[in-house]
Design a protein around this motif. Structure first.
Motif, PDB file in Angstrom:
ATOM      1  N   PHE A 112      39.923 103.927 -57.810  1.00  0.00           N
ATOM      2  CA  PHE A 112      38.523 104.197 -57.460  1.00  0.00           C
ATOM      3  C   PHE A 112      38.371 105.624 -56.929  1.00  0.00           C
ATOM      4  CE2 PHE A 112      37.919  99.430 -56.370  1.00  0.00           C
ATOM      5  CZ  PHE A 112      37.985  99.136 -57.722  1.00  0.00           C
ATOM      6  N   LEU A 113      39.278 106.018 -56.052  1.00  0.00           N
ATOM      7  CA  LEU A 113      39.221 107.359 -55.471  1.00  0.00           C
ATOM      8  C   LEU A 113      39.406 108.444 -56.535  1.00  0.00           C
ATOM      9  CD1 LEU A 113      41.287 106.803 -52.196  1.00  0.00           C
ATOM     10  CD2 LEU A 113      38.859 107.362 -52.320  1.00  0.00           C
ATOM     11  N   LEU A 114      40.385 108.239 -57.424  1.00  0.00           N
ATOM     12  CA  LEU A 114      40.651 109.228 -58.471  1.00  0.00           C
ATOM     13  C   LEU A 114      39.478 109.326 -59.446  1.00  0.00           C
ATOM     14  CD1 LEU A 114      44.428 108.559 -59.237  1.00  0.00           C
ATOM     15  CD2 LEU A 114      43.428 110.450 -57.947  1.00  0.00           C
ATOM     16  N   ASN A 115      38.877 108.180 -59.789  1.00  0.00           N
ATOM     17  CA  ASN A 115      37.709 108.199 -60.673  1.00  0.00           C
ATOM     18  C   ASN A 115      36.546 108.960 -60.032  1.00  0.00           C
ATOM     19  OD1 ASN A 115      38.979 106.784 -62.698  1.00  0.00           O
ATOM     20  ND2 ASN A 115      38.115 104.810 -62.134  1.00  0.00           N
ATOM     21  N   THR A 163      33.335 104.843 -69.085  1.00  0.00           N
ATOM     22  CA  THR A 163      34.223 106.003 -69.188  1.00  0.00           C
ATOM     23  C   THR A 163      33.789 107.050 -68.173  1.00  0.00           C
ATOM     24  OG1 THR A 163      32.850 107.135 -70.856  1.00  0.00           O
ATOM     25  CG2 THR A 163      34.541 105.608 -71.663  1.00  0.00           C
ATOM     26  N   VAL A 164      34.730 107.910 -67.793  1.00  0.00           N
ATOM     27  CA  VAL A 164      34.422 108.978 -66.845  1.00  0.00           C
ATOM     28  C   VAL A 164      33.383 109.936 -67.427  1.00  0.00           C
ATOM     29  CG1 VAL A 164      35.379 110.971 -65.618  1.00  0.00           C
ATOM     30  CG2 VAL A 164      36.663 108.831 -65.708  1.00  0.00           C
ATOM     31  N   ILE A 165      33.531 110.265 -68.714  1.00  0.00           N
ATOM     32  CA  ILE A 165      32.577 111.171 -69.366  1.00  0.00           C
ATOM     33  C   ILE A 165      31.184 110.550 -69.388  1.00  0.00           C
ATOM     34  CG2 ILE A 165      32.007 112.368 -71.510  1.00  0.00           C
ATOM     35  CD1 ILE A 165      34.366 113.535 -70.061  1.00  0.00           C
ATOM     36  N   GLY A 166      31.117 109.243 -69.658  1.00  0.00           N
ATOM     37  CA  GLY A 166      29.827 108.559 -69.706  1.00  0.00           C
ATOM     38  C   GLY A 166      29.108 108.567 -68.376  1.00  0.00           C
ATOM     39  N   VAL A 167      29.869 108.456 -67.293  1.00  0.00           N
ATOM     40  CA  VAL A 167      29.256 108.486 -65.957  1.00  0.00           C
ATOM     41  C   VAL A 167      28.824 109.899 -65.588  1.00  0.00           C
ATOM     42  CG1 VAL A 167      29.667 108.063 -63.508  1.00  0.00           C
ATOM     43  CG2 VAL A 167      30.547 106.462 -65.192  1.00  0.00           C
ATOM     44  N   ALA A 168      29.645 110.891 -65.950  1.00  0.00           N
ATOM     45  CA  ALA A 168      29.370 112.272 -65.543  1.00  0.00           C
ATOM     46  C   ALA A 168      28.351 112.970 -66.434  1.00  0.00           C
ATOM     47  CB  ALA A 168      30.675 113.074 -65.542  1.00  0.00           C
ATOM     48  N   LEU A 169      28.196 112.515 -67.671  1.00  0.00           N
ATOM     49  CA  LEU A 169      27.354 113.230 -68.630  1.00  0.00           C
ATOM     50  C   LEU A 169      25.909 113.437 -68.162  1.00  0.00           C
ATOM     51  CD1 LEU A 169      27.449 114.563 -71.404  1.00  0.00           C
ATOM     52  CD2 LEU A 169      26.757 112.377 -72.410  1.00  0.00           C
ATOM     53  N   PRO A 170      25.240 112.425 -67.565  1.00  0.00           N
ATOM     54  CA  PRO A 170      23.858 112.664 -67.111  1.00  0.00           C
ATOM     55  C   PRO A 170      23.752 113.615 -65.920  1.00  0.00           C
ATOM     56  CG  PRO A 170      24.285 110.307 -67.398  1.00  0.00           C
ATOM     57  CD  PRO A 170      25.606 111.006 -67.428  1.00  0.00           C
ATOM     58  N   PHE A 176      29.056 118.507 -55.190  1.00  0.00           N
ATOM     59  CA  PHE A 176      30.210 117.620 -55.081  1.00  0.00           C
ATOM     60  C   PHE A 176      29.901 116.419 -54.193  1.00  0.00           C
ATOM     61  CE2 PHE A 176      34.155 116.089 -53.245  1.00  0.00           C
ATOM     62  CZ  PHE A 176      34.987 116.007 -54.359  1.00  0.00           C
ATOM     63  N   ILE A 177      29.318 116.681 -53.024  1.00  0.00           N
ATOM     64  CA  ILE A 177      29.000 115.583 -52.105  1.00  0.00           C
ATOM     65  C   ILE A 177      27.976 114.637 -52.724  1.00  0.00           C
ATOM     66  CG2 ILE A 177      27.938 115.029 -49.873  1.00  0.00           C
ATOM     67  CD1 ILE A 177      29.144 117.608 -48.787  1.00  0.00           C
ATOM     68  N   ASN A 178      26.988 115.191 -53.389  1.00  0.00           N
ATOM     69  CA  ASN A 178      25.958 114.376 -54.014  1.00  0.00           C
ATOM     70  C   ASN A 178      26.545 113.480 -55.097  1.00  0.00           C
ATOM     71  OD1 ASN A 178      23.205 113.592 -54.320  1.00  0.00           O
ATOM     72  ND2 ASN A 178      23.066 114.853 -56.156  1.00  0.00           N
ATOM     73  N   ALA A 179      27.416 114.041 -55.954  1.00  0.00           N
ATOM     74  CA  ALA A 179      28.044 113.250 -57.010  1.00  0.00           C
ATOM     75  C   ALA A 179      29.003 112.218 -56.434  1.00  0.00           C
ATOM     76  CB  ALA A 179      28.785 114.177 -57.982  1.00  0.00           C
ATOM     77  N   TRP A 180      29.732 112.580 -55.383  1.00  0.00           N
ATOM     78  CA  TRP A 180      30.666 111.640 -54.756  1.00  0.00           C
ATOM     79  C   TRP A 180      29.925 110.447 -54.155  1.00  0.00           C
ATOM     80  CZ3 TRP A 180      35.992 111.372 -54.277  1.00  0.00           C
ATOM     81  CH2 TRP A 180      36.470 110.481 -53.319  1.00  0.00           C
ATOM     82  N   ASN A 181      28.817 110.719 -53.498  1.00  0.00           N
ATOM     83  CA  ASN A 181      28.047 109.634 -52.868  1.00  0.00           C
ATOM     84  C   ASN A 181      27.330 108.727 -53.871  1.00  0.00           C
ATOM     85  OD1 ASN A 181      28.787 110.493 -50.317  1.00  0.00           O
ATOM     86  ND2 ASN A 181      26.970 111.753 -50.022  1.00  0.00           N
ATOM     87  N   GLU A 182      27.204 109.181 -55.119  1.00  0.00           N
ATOM     88  CA  GLU A 182      26.539 108.361 -56.117  1.00  0.00           C
ATOM     89  C   GLU A 182      27.337 107.095 -56.427  1.00  0.00           C
ATOM     90  OE1 GLU A 182      23.765 108.455 -57.893  1.00  0.00           O
ATOM     91  OE2 GLU A 182      22.911 110.328 -57.151  1.00  0.00           O
ATOM     92  N   TYR A 183      28.680 107.217 -56.430  1.00  0.00           N
ATOM     93  CA  TYR A 183      29.501 106.126 -56.972  1.00  0.00           C
ATOM     94  C   TYR A 183      30.618 105.682 -56.063  1.00  0.00           C
ATOM     95  CZ  TYR A 183      27.048 107.345 -61.205  1.00  0.00           C
ATOM     96  OH  TYR A 183      26.056 107.604 -62.108  1.00  0.00           O
ATOM     97  N   PHE A 184      30.744 106.259 -54.844  1.00  0.00           N
ATOM     98  CA  PHE A 184      31.815 105.772 -53.966  1.00  0.00           C
ATOM     99  C   PHE A 184      31.262 105.596 -52.553  1.00  0.00           C
ATOM    100  CE2 PHE A 184      35.604 105.835 -51.374  1.00  0.00           C
ATOM    101  CZ  PHE A 184      36.458 105.066 -52.134  1.00  0.00           C
TER     102      PHE A 184
END
Length: 209
Positions: A69-72, A137-144, A201-209
């Motif tokens: 989870f952390l690595l993703n 997939t990681v790309i699918g989550v990050a793409l938007p 970075f903080i915004n993206a991190w808080n979206e999914y963890f």
């Protein structure tokens, strides 16, 4: 000088006190992780655990793949941050130092997208990723999350403070736009780029963890 030092001493005391107050919830959270369930519900705001235990960590790491989870989350947040900075810098440079039709209208369009709530774009984003077969997939989550109007707005405002004569001088010497951007413009707006990198970075991190 003595009066200034006395005032500084008082300010430092106030700041240290406020820092300790703000750190208390974090310290309490870490301390609580070493308490058993009975102590969590019965100890109130007692900071130190009376009977420290690792059973909470054993339970979590034994039942969930926390490392994955952390690595993703790290991969997604890093990819989103890097791509948002790249797109923000490129778009900002074009909007400030390049002349083309409808430049101001395009910037206005970018700015308006900041007021669109996530609930409006959530379903279209999901359907797009589904049709591209990128679900789970990681790309699918990050793409938007690869571009951000806020980054374009903030970095553009920072670039507007740079005298255009610097860029024009580089153009006179036949220096290309990319080299001008990387060697002249980006170093001058580095504080804004770093600040937006942390924010992204903080915004993206808080979206999914």
């Amino acid at each position: 000088m003595k009066i200034k030092k006395n005032k500084q001493w008082k300010y430092h005391v106030v700041l240290i006190g406020m820092s300790l107050l703000l750190l208390y919830p974090t310290v309490y959270m870490i301390s609580t992780s070493f308490k058993n369930m009975n102590e969590i519900y019965n100890s109130g705001l007692h900071l130190l655990p009376r009977h420290p235990t690792m059973e909470n960590y054993v339970s979590v790491f034994g039942s969930l793949d926390v490392v994955r989870f952390l690595l993703n989350s790290l991969a997604i947040a890093t990819l989103a941050m890097v791509m948002k900075i790249i797109t923000s810098v490129l778009a900002s440079y074009a909007l400030v130092f390049m002349d083309f039709r409808f430049k101001n209208a395009l910037f206005l369009f970018f700015s308006i997208t900041m007021f669109i709530p996530f609930s409006v774009v959530m379903l279209p984003n999901y359907l797009t990723i589904y049709n591209m077969k990128l679900l789970n997939t990681v790309i699918g989550v990050a793409l938007p999350m690869l571009a951000d109007a806020m980054g374009i707005f903030r970095i553009r405002q920072a670039m507007r403070t740079i005298p255009k004569s610097l860029v024009e001088a580089a153009r006179v010497d036949n220096v290309g736009h990319f080299t001008t951007m990387m060697r002249i413009v980006v170093p001058l707006v580095k504080p804004s780029v770093v600040a937006m990198s942390i924010y992204f970075f903080i915004n993206a991190w808080n979206e999914y963890f």
